[in-house]
Design an enzyme around this catalytic site. Structure first.
Site, PDB file in Angstrom:
ATOM      1  N   LYS A 177       1.001  -1.227  -0.081  1.00 49.46           N
ATOM      2  CA  LYS A 177       0.217  -0.187  -0.127  1.00 49.46           C
ATOM      3  C   LYS A 177       0.931   0.977   0.082  1.00 49.46           C
ATOM      4  O   LYS A 177       2.023   1.287   0.415  1.00 49.46           O
ATOM      5  CB  LYS A 177      -1.077  -0.152   1.331  1.00 49.46           C
ATOM      6  CG  LYS A 177      -0.204   0.171   2.704  1.00 49.46           C
ATOM      7  CD  LYS A 177       0.150   1.500   3.120  1.00 49.46           C
ATOM      8  CE  LYS A 177      -1.020   2.582   3.030  1.00 49.46           C
ATOM      9  NZ  LYS A 177      -0.499   3.979   3.348  1.00 49.46           N
ATOM     10  N   THR A 188       5.174   6.327   3.101  1.00 54.05           N
ATOM     11  CA  THR A 188       4.159   5.713   3.894  1.00 54.05           C
ATOM     12  C   THR A 188       3.695   4.576   3.106  1.00 54.05           C
ATOM     13  O   THR A 188       2.578   4.845   2.615  1.00 54.05           O
ATOM     14  CB  THR A 188       3.208   6.756   4.084  1.00 54.05           C
ATOM     15  OG1 THR A 188       1.915   6.136   4.629  1.00 54.05           O
ATOM     16  CG2 THR A 188       2.663   7.175   2.971  1.00 54.05           C
ATOM     17  N   ASN A 396      -5.182  15.970   1.112  1.00 56.86           N
ATOM     18  CA  ASN A 396      -4.223  15.985   2.331  1.00 56.86           C
ATOM     19  C   ASN A 396      -4.838  17.489   3.149  1.00 56.86           C
ATOM     20  O   ASN A 396      -4.321  17.414   4.116  1.00 56.86           O
ATOM     21  CB  ASN A 396      -2.781  16.245   1.837  1.00 56.86           C
ATOM     22  CG  ASN A 396      -2.409  14.946   1.568  1.00 56.86           C
ATOM     23  OD1 ASN A 396      -1.972  14.236   2.196  1.00 56.86           O
ATOM     24  ND2 ASN A 396      -2.026  14.840   0.245  1.00 56.86           N
ATOM     25  N   SER A 401      -9.877  14.593   8.959  1.00 57.21           N
ATOM     26  CA  SER A 401     -11.427  14.798   9.385  1.00 57.21           C
ATOM     27  C   SER A 401     -11.997  13.938   8.218  1.00 57.21           C
ATOM     28  O   SER A 401     -13.279  13.763   8.423  1.00 57.21           O
ATOM     29  CB  SER A 401     -11.774  16.048   8.932  1.00 57.21           C
ATOM     30  OG  SER A 401     -11.365  16.594   7.835  1.00 57.21           O
TER      31      SER A 401
END
Length: 401
Positions: A177, A188, A396, A401
């Site tokens: 991923k 990441t 981003n 949220s």
């Protein structure tokens, strides 16, 4: 000389591997998987590469310690949505609790359980949900775990190859991923490679380190490096071949297969960059050294000006030249050749006539190849990245949220 065909096949697990993936409530949407595991019938030789970010997340740090100490794992539990990063002693305790829960269920030693997490930094794992999820996981041949690790990815990234070693059919399968916070070294990203090839102790880690430098460490999306990055290779030997060493005749076959898997996953990550519409591939030829070739290639795919230009299909070759000029690579500024896809743009640093509309149409493809000849030596370099789009900012700006 022995020749062996390495063939891509529909994704499948090598002999002795099982997995599963489920929704356990870490993500809000019930149709999004968020917890999975990978299991080998026997302890597997293990190697890993990890984030260089000084804020190394608890699961990454603990798994790194395990692999460095014993070079073996038998299972990995992994989740998305929550990174378990910057979570202090509670985060570490939760990793150890995950290991214990998985070990009890699988009836193996907890020191053989690796842990991987990805997602929002700073939040504690809801251990009641993790515990309930581990209790639900099964040992299956499904590939749902490849979905369970995704965050902002648009699709699962996976590949399986098969080949023969001394007449034994072998399989190597990898999945990963990664979409944002992708930069050197590592990103990441979570990457897992499984194979039923038998390898001798102490040879897998040097090979993975070498190949990572040519693959995962040659991609960038946005120049940011995360706290949870990790790629792990597990080799359980269930194919029955004689354990490979660097001196074995079949070592080159295994090396080529592993390289192919890592390169494919690296390109998949780069092409699926957050908001990306295009995969950028830079090939640098005739560099003075391999490290300089790699440096130049990485600089070009990492330049925001270059990335923005290709998003707009703008053949602004000045972006390439200015970025090249900021590197420390050796070259004569009067002897640079440059091509975009099949179109020659510069020869000996002199602009070539080209049909602008045709070049623009070429730059609207979903993969763009930038070829740069430095005429400085016999080395080369390669890197992958993506264009910079409006959607990258949107994704981003609202991630937490």
């Amino acid at each position: 000389m022995q020749t062996t065909k390495i063939q891509e096949v529909p994704f499948c697990w090598p002999q002795g591997f099982k997995s599963d993936g489920i929704h356990t409530g870490l993500k809000k949407a019930t149709d999004q998987l968020d917890l999975g595991w990978l299991y080998s019938a026997v302890p597997a030789q293990a190697a890993g590469m990890y984030t260089t970010n000084r804020f190394c997340a608890a699961p990454t740090a603990i798994t790194k310690q395990l692999i460095n100490k014993q070079q073996q794992l038998q299972a990995i539990i992994m989740n998305s949505a929550i990174a378990n990063s910057c979570t202090g002693t509670t985060g570490e305790a939760n990793v150890h609790q995950e290991q214990k829960l998985v070990a009890q269920k699988l009836k193996i030693n907890s020191n053989l359980v690796g842990v991987a997490s990805t997602g929002l930094i700073g939040a504690q794992l809801p251990m009641s949900k993790i515990t309930a999820g581990i209790n639900k996981l099964q040992l299956t041949t499904n590939t749902k775990v490849t979905q369970a690790i995704l965050t902002t990815d648009t699709h699962a990234k996976k590949i399986s190859l098969q080949f023969k070693l001394a007449n034994q059919l072998c399989t190597i399968s990898g999945f990963a991923k990664g979409s944002g916070m992708i930069a050197p070294n590592m990103a990441t990203m979570l990457g897992f490679v499984t194979t039923d090839v038998a390898v001798a102790p102490n040879v897998l880690q040097p090979l993975l380190s070498k190949l990572t430098d040519k693959t995962f460490n040659q991609i960038t999306v946005d120049g940011d490096t995360s706290t949870n990055d990790m790629v792990v290779v597990l080799a359980n030997g269930q194919a029955g071949n004689s354990p490979l060493t660097e001196a074995a005749p079949d070592w080159s076959i295994f090396t080529a297969a592993l390289h192919q898997v890592l390169a494919f996953l690296a390109q998949q990550i780069a092409g699926d960059g957050e908001g990306a519409t295009k995969l950028l591939e830079v090939n640098v030829n005739h560099a003075a050294t391999e490290s300089e070739g790699q440096q130049v290639a990485k600089a070009l795919v990492g330049s925001n000006l270059v990335k923005a230009a290709f998003f707009g299909a703008d053949p602004n070759w000045g972006r390439i030249i200015s970025t090249l000029g900021m590197t420390n690579a050796q070259f004569n500024p009067q002897q640079i050749d440059l091509a975009f896809n099949e179109f020659q743009i510069l020869i000996a640093s002199q602009p070539q006539e080209f049909e602008r509309k045709a070049v623009i149409a070429s730059l609207k493809q979903n993969k763009i190849k930038i070829s740069l000849d430095l005429h400085a030596g016999n080395a080369s370099g390669q890197a992958w990245g993506c264009d910079l789009t409006y959607d990258y900012v949107k994704i981003n700006a609202t991630y937490s949220s």
